[in-house]
Design a protein around this motif. Sequence first.
Motif, PDB file in Angstrom:
ATOM      1  N   TRP A 610      47.336  42.064  78.217  1.00  0.00           N
ATOM      2  CA  TRP A 610      48.750  42.030  77.872  1.00  0.00           C
ATOM      3  C   TRP A 610      49.540  41.287  78.935  1.00  0.00           C
ATOM      4  O   TRP A 610      49.091  41.076  80.046  1.00  0.00           O
ATOM      5  N   VAL A 611      50.763  40.893  78.549  1.00  0.00           N
ATOM      6  CA  VAL A 611      51.718  40.262  79.449  1.00  0.00           C
ATOM      7  C   VAL A 611      52.986  41.094  79.439  1.00  0.00           C
ATOM      8  O   VAL A 611      53.424  41.566  78.382  1.00  0.00           O
ATOM      9  N   GLY A 612      53.578  41.287  80.621  1.00  0.00           N
ATOM     10  CA  GLY A 612      54.808  42.062  80.691  1.00  0.00           C
ATOM     11  C   GLY A 612      55.667  41.640  81.865  1.00  0.00           C
ATOM     12  O   GLY A 612      55.318  40.721  82.621  1.00  0.00           O
ATOM     13  N   LEU A 613      56.800  42.313  82.014  1.00  0.00           N
ATOM     14  CA  LEU A 613      57.714  42.064  83.125  1.00  0.00           C
ATOM     15  C   LEU A 613      57.505  43.113  84.211  1.00  0.00           C
ATOM     16  O   LEU A 613      57.265  44.286  83.914  1.00  0.00           O
ATOM     17  N   SER A 614      57.625  42.678  85.469  1.00  0.00           N
ATOM     18  CA  SER A 614      57.405  43.591  86.584  1.00  0.00           C
ATOM     19  C   SER A 614      58.582  43.686  87.541  1.00  0.00           C
ATOM     20  O   SER A 614      58.552  44.519  88.446  1.00  0.00           O
ATOM     21  N   GLU A 615      59.601  42.853  87.394  1.00  0.00           N
ATOM     22  CA  GLU A 615      60.697  42.873  88.357  1.00  0.00           C
ATOM     23  C   GLU A 615      61.872  42.081  87.808  1.00  0.00           C
ATOM     24  O   GLU A 615      61.704  41.167  86.980  1.00  0.00           O
ATOM     25  N   VAL A 626      59.832  38.630  87.271  1.00  0.00           N
ATOM     26  CA  VAL A 626      58.398  38.428  87.448  1.00  0.00           C
ATOM     27  C   VAL A 626      57.728  38.731  86.116  1.00  0.00           C
ATOM     28  O   VAL A 626      57.875  39.830  85.565  1.00  0.00           O
ATOM     29  N   GLU A 627      57.024  37.742  85.603  1.00  0.00           N
ATOM     30  CA  GLU A 627      56.288  37.888  84.348  1.00  0.00           C
ATOM     31  C   GLU A 627      54.807  37.714  84.655  1.00  0.00           C
ATOM     32  O   GLU A 627      54.415  36.738  85.303  1.00  0.00           O
ATOM     33  N   ARG A 628      53.989  38.666  84.231  1.00  0.00           N
ATOM     34  CA  ARG A 628      52.575  38.616  84.601  1.00  0.00           C
ATOM     35  C   ARG A 628      51.692  39.225  83.524  1.00  0.00           C
ATOM     36  O   ARG A 628      52.131  40.072  82.728  1.00  0.00           O
ATOM     37  N   ASP A 629      50.426  38.795  83.525  1.00  0.00           N
ATOM     38  CA  ASP A 629      49.433  39.486  82.709  1.00  0.00           C
ATOM     39  C   ASP A 629      48.771  40.565  83.555  1.00  0.00           C
ATOM     40  O   ASP A 629      49.071  40.724  84.743  1.00  0.00           O
ATOM     41  N   ASN A 630      47.857  41.309  82.959  1.00  0.00           N
ATOM     42  CA  ASN A 630      47.196  42.403  83.678  1.00  0.00           C
ATOM     43  C   ASN A 630      45.774  42.033  84.069  1.00  0.00           C
ATOM     44  O   ASN A 630      44.908  42.909  84.209  1.00  0.00           O
ATOM     45  N   GLN A 631      45.537  40.746  84.280  1.00  0.00           N
ATOM     46  CA  GLN A 631      44.189  40.259  84.546  1.00  0.00           C
ATOM     47  C   GLN A 631      43.985  39.908  86.018  1.00  0.00           C
ATOM     48  O   GLN A 631      44.902  39.445  86.701  1.00  0.00           O
ATOM     49  N   VAL A 637      45.975  34.353  83.856  1.00  0.00           N
ATOM     50  CA  VAL A 637      46.610  33.160  83.300  1.00  0.00           C
ATOM     51  C   VAL A 637      48.097  33.115  83.635  1.00  0.00           C
ATOM     52  O   VAL A 637      48.629  32.079  84.038  1.00  0.00           O
ATOM     53  N   THR A 638      48.776  34.251  83.481  1.00  0.00           N
ATOM     54  CA  THR A 638      50.227  34.283  83.640  1.00  0.00           C
ATOM     55  C   THR A 638      50.628  35.135  84.837  1.00  0.00           C
ATOM     56  O   THR A 638      50.508  36.364  84.813  1.00  0.00           O
ATOM     57  N   LYS A 639      51.084  34.504  85.892  1.00  0.00           N
ATOM     58  CA  LYS A 639      51.704  35.162  87.040  1.00  0.00           C
ATOM     59  C   LYS A 639      52.823  34.212  87.485  1.00  0.00           C
ATOM     60  O   LYS A 639      52.543  33.169  88.080  1.00  0.00           O
ATOM     61  N   LYS A 640      54.060  34.530  87.171  1.00  0.00           N
ATOM     62  CA  LYS A 640      55.110  33.549  87.445  1.00  0.00           C
ATOM     63  C   LYS A 640      56.465  34.217  87.633  1.00  0.00           C
ATOM     64  O   LYS A 640      56.675  35.383  87.284  1.00  0.00           O
ATOM     65  N   ILE A 641      57.381  33.432  88.209  1.00  0.00           N
ATOM     66  CA  ILE A 641      58.781  33.805  88.317  1.00  0.00           C
ATOM     67  C   ILE A 641      59.564  32.977  87.304  1.00  0.00           C
ATOM     68  O   ILE A 641      59.393  31.757  87.219  1.00  0.00           O
ATOM     69  N   LYS A 674      46.007  32.546  95.022  1.00  0.00           N
ATOM     70  CA  LYS A 674      44.684  32.021  95.373  1.00  0.00           C
ATOM     71  C   LYS A 674      44.630  31.500  96.807  1.00  0.00           C
ATOM     72  O   LYS A 674      43.535  31.232  97.324  1.00  0.00           O
ATOM     73  N   ALA A 675      45.793  31.366  97.438  1.00  0.00           N
ATOM     74  CA  ALA A 675      45.856  30.690  98.736  1.00  0.00           C
ATOM     75  C   ALA A 675      45.121  31.436  99.837  1.00  0.00           C
ATOM     76  O   ALA A 675      44.701  30.832 100.825  1.00  0.00           O
ATOM     77  N   GLY A 676      44.949  32.740  99.679  1.00  0.00           N
ATOM     78  CA  GLY A 676      44.271  33.521 100.704  1.00  0.00           C
ATOM     79  C   GLY A 676      42.771  33.542 100.587  1.00  0.00           C
ATOM     80  O   GLY A 676      42.108  34.287 101.316  1.00  0.00           O
ATOM     81  N   GLY A 677      42.207  32.729  99.697  1.00  0.00           N
ATOM     82  CA  GLY A 677      40.758  32.656  99.554  1.00  0.00           C
ATOM     83  C   GLY A 677      40.141  33.778  98.765  1.00  0.00           C
ATOM     84  O   GLY A 677      38.925  33.809  98.562  1.00  0.00           O
ATOM     85  N   GLY A 678      40.943  34.723  98.291  1.00  0.00           N
ATOM     86  CA  GLY A 678      40.417  35.828  97.500  1.00  0.00           C
ATOM     87  C   GLY A 678      40.576  35.577  96.020  1.00  0.00           C
ATOM     88  O   GLY A 678      41.059  34.534  95.591  1.00  0.00           O
ATOM     89  N   TYR A 679      40.159  36.575  95.232  1.00  0.00           N
ATOM     90  CA  TYR A 679      40.395  36.462  93.795  1.00  0.00           C
ATOM     91  C   TYR A 679      41.852  36.813  93.499  1.00  0.00           C
ATOM     92  O   TYR A 679      42.536  37.462  94.293  1.00  0.00           O
ATOM     93  N   VAL A 680      42.341  36.388  92.338  1.00  0.00           N
ATOM     94  CA  VAL A 680      43.727  36.647  91.946  1.00  0.00           C
ATOM     95  C   VAL A 680      43.898  38.140  91.677  1.00  0.00           C
ATOM     96  O   VAL A 680      43.152  38.741  90.904  1.00  0.00           O
ATOM     97  N   LEU A 681      44.876  38.738  92.343  1.00  0.00           N
ATOM     98  CA  LEU A 681      45.212  40.141  92.118  1.00  0.00           C
ATOM     99  C   LEU A 681      46.100  40.262  90.890  1.00  0.00           C
ATOM    100  O   LEU A 681      46.915  39.385  90.602  1.00  0.00           O
ATOM    101  N   ASP A 682      45.956  41.378  90.169  1.00  0.00           N
ATOM    102  CA  ASP A 682      46.645  41.466  88.880  1.00  0.00           C
ATOM    103  C   ASP A 682      48.120  41.815  88.985  1.00  0.00           C
ATOM    104  O   ASP A 682      48.949  41.281  88.265  1.00  0.00           O
ATOM    105  N   LYS A 683      48.478  42.703  89.929  1.00  0.00           N
ATOM    106  CA  LYS A 683      49.814  43.296  89.884  1.00  0.00           C
ATOM    107  C   LYS A 683      50.794  42.645  90.850  1.00  0.00           C
ATOM    108  O   LYS A 683      50.998  43.134  91.958  1.00  0.00           O
TER     109      LYS A 683
END
Length: 723
Positions: A610-615, A626-631, A637-641, A674-683
């Motif tokens: 799903w995609v939702g608003l967080s802020e 802040v609009e994001r998916d839960n992945q 796919v979707t993590k944006k302002i 992705k800039a920290g070399g880790g996997y994308v965090l969901d929240k």
Amino acid sequence: MHRTLLTSALALAAVTGAAQAEQVFNRIASFPVASNMAEGEDRARETSAEIIDVTADGMTLVYTDSPLGVLGRINITDPAAPAPLGNIALDGEPTAVAVLGSTAFTGINTSESYTAPSGRLAAIDVTSGEELASCDLGGQPDSVAKAPDGSFIAVAIENERDEDLNDGVLPQMPAGFVVKIALTDGALDCDSLQKIEMTGLAEVGGDDPEPEFVDINALGEIVVTMQENNHIAVIGADGTVASHFSAGAVDLEGIDATDERGALLFTESQQGRKREPDAVKWIDDQHFATANEGDYEGGSRGWTIFSKDGTVVYESGTSFEHALVQIGHYPDKRSDAKGVEPESVTFGEFGGKPMIFVGSERGSIVGVYDATDPANPVLTQLLPSGVGPEGYVTIPERNLLVSANESDLIEDGGARAHVMLFEYAEGEAAYPQLTSEGMEELTGWGAISGMVAEGESTVWAVSDSFYGYQPRIFKIDVGSKPARIVEAIDITRAGHPAQKLDLEGITLDGQGGFWLASEGRTDRVIPHALYHVNAEGEIEEEVGLPAELMAVEKRFGFEGITLVNGTLWMAVQREWADDPKNTVKLVAYTPESGEWGAVRYTKEEPATGWVGLSEIVAHGDHVYLVERDNQHDDRAVTKKITRVSLDQMQPAPLGGELPLVTKEDVRDLLPDLKAGGGYVLDKVEGLAIFSDGTAWVSTDNDGVDDHSGETMFFTVGQLGTGY
């Protein structure tokens, strides 16, 4: 002449400056273990990266994956871009691996039951996947170690207990032991197999030893931990026990020993807590380090350096755990058990410094210690790992540290198992990005949610319902690096800690206090509500949702709150019953008049989940969201302002037709994540914007529950428009 002298002086200064430049570890890449699966395989199957080693040329990583029953291989010719080399199928469960040259010596568990344990040691060509040789071990293998000179392999035969039988109480036969097998020109010599008995040594379950981990020093001596027995033995080069001793116990002060109360309170103690070491690693020919995870009756939450005669040279006590508390990696749900559970330890020399690396299984952190003085090692860094770090390998000749992280949360929609690579190079430590270090009292935190900026360098933040019995407002100074929590304000009701809050938003009230948004969960009797609190955190007013909203409410409440010209605006995370598909409400409430209203916002179509608003944050002529998916990871796919102009924010009365606003994309956050070399965090949950447009973003670490605990807290600079 003078020019020559000046040139020489400048050159010397440059060389001296370069030599004095600080070197640190930073993560440069993460490799999802599932990507090693062949085309056509079910990638939704559980995978794991447990014990890991590297070929002699330092270019190929080899790890055990017990859920798949394979050895995995990773090409790290370019360590910043690890590439899959596929899996090698085995006929059992791999428990450990040690690589010499390009041969992987792998312990394989083939046990039919706890009472009929069996296993073998296989020699496998890493390049071809061909099995070169195999030795029957006569029991269930756990750890495998290689002699530094390549002369033999040692295996801990655990013959582990059934924890569901008789409450797991020892003894449970057959007893474990240690095996030593010679290598002739790099090949297994099964006829040389030597069985080394461990019975009769430990005070705890002495007739049922369970060897857990082995390591070999340059003298050919084997150190072995017997975790459940709380005992350690050193086996001489001749294959006989040279010394053995209890691992001892530790008195712990200033810990949280109570589970699942939804609060971080480090005011308790445990006396005489048995160490019960898991991993062990020689740091020289006289000393070794243990990670004291615990399993049977103990777990001292720390790690220890022993001399091989049993003398304790260094004991971390609670210092390692406290360091994790300060960076938000404390797993509260493990408080009554083993806290951060140090499980792994390894050693390597980088830049001329002997270093010990301690891994917290539950805190998902790697502690880096300068062990120049074994009696006084110094914690220099805390590195973020994947979920459940299990094994490590150091590659000093390439300035690399590698962690294998065993937990795969695919069934719960969480992060996959990953192998992570860290490089030792000049620069600044990138992690942590937020800490409470420096506060007078040990202050734990986590699950950072809503945020708001104030002044030139203050961000106020709240933590969500994970800490439901300790709701707090955190004052964060973003002018320091890393950003620092400098104050924690308890939210109270009639002078007592307020309960039944699910805080997801915070904004300034303009009078020194705050408005807070509680998302709520009706199925958990947590109300959807707004709370007005004063500067001391006392709730002065509680505003419930009107009947028009409660009639159509699902589970999803407010995620964020902001104040615009006397009106509070709240973002609803996901659709309610009366919302068209892929639209959510932005809800308005005016405290002075008590009026409610709303507009509709169109969010992205989810690729998965799903995609939702967080802020929601007001700044200038817009509200930013802040609009994001839960992945997680590569599924995200979707993590944006985004933003909506204020002239569109004209709320219509509830119950009628709501106007649809038009959003504008402002920033894609995927590159930042992705800039920290880790996997994308969901929240991605928090956004704060200062008066000059400088924005800060934070992620919610779920209280380190089925999560790596990693919190990203970073600035994206001054917000522009477009991608």
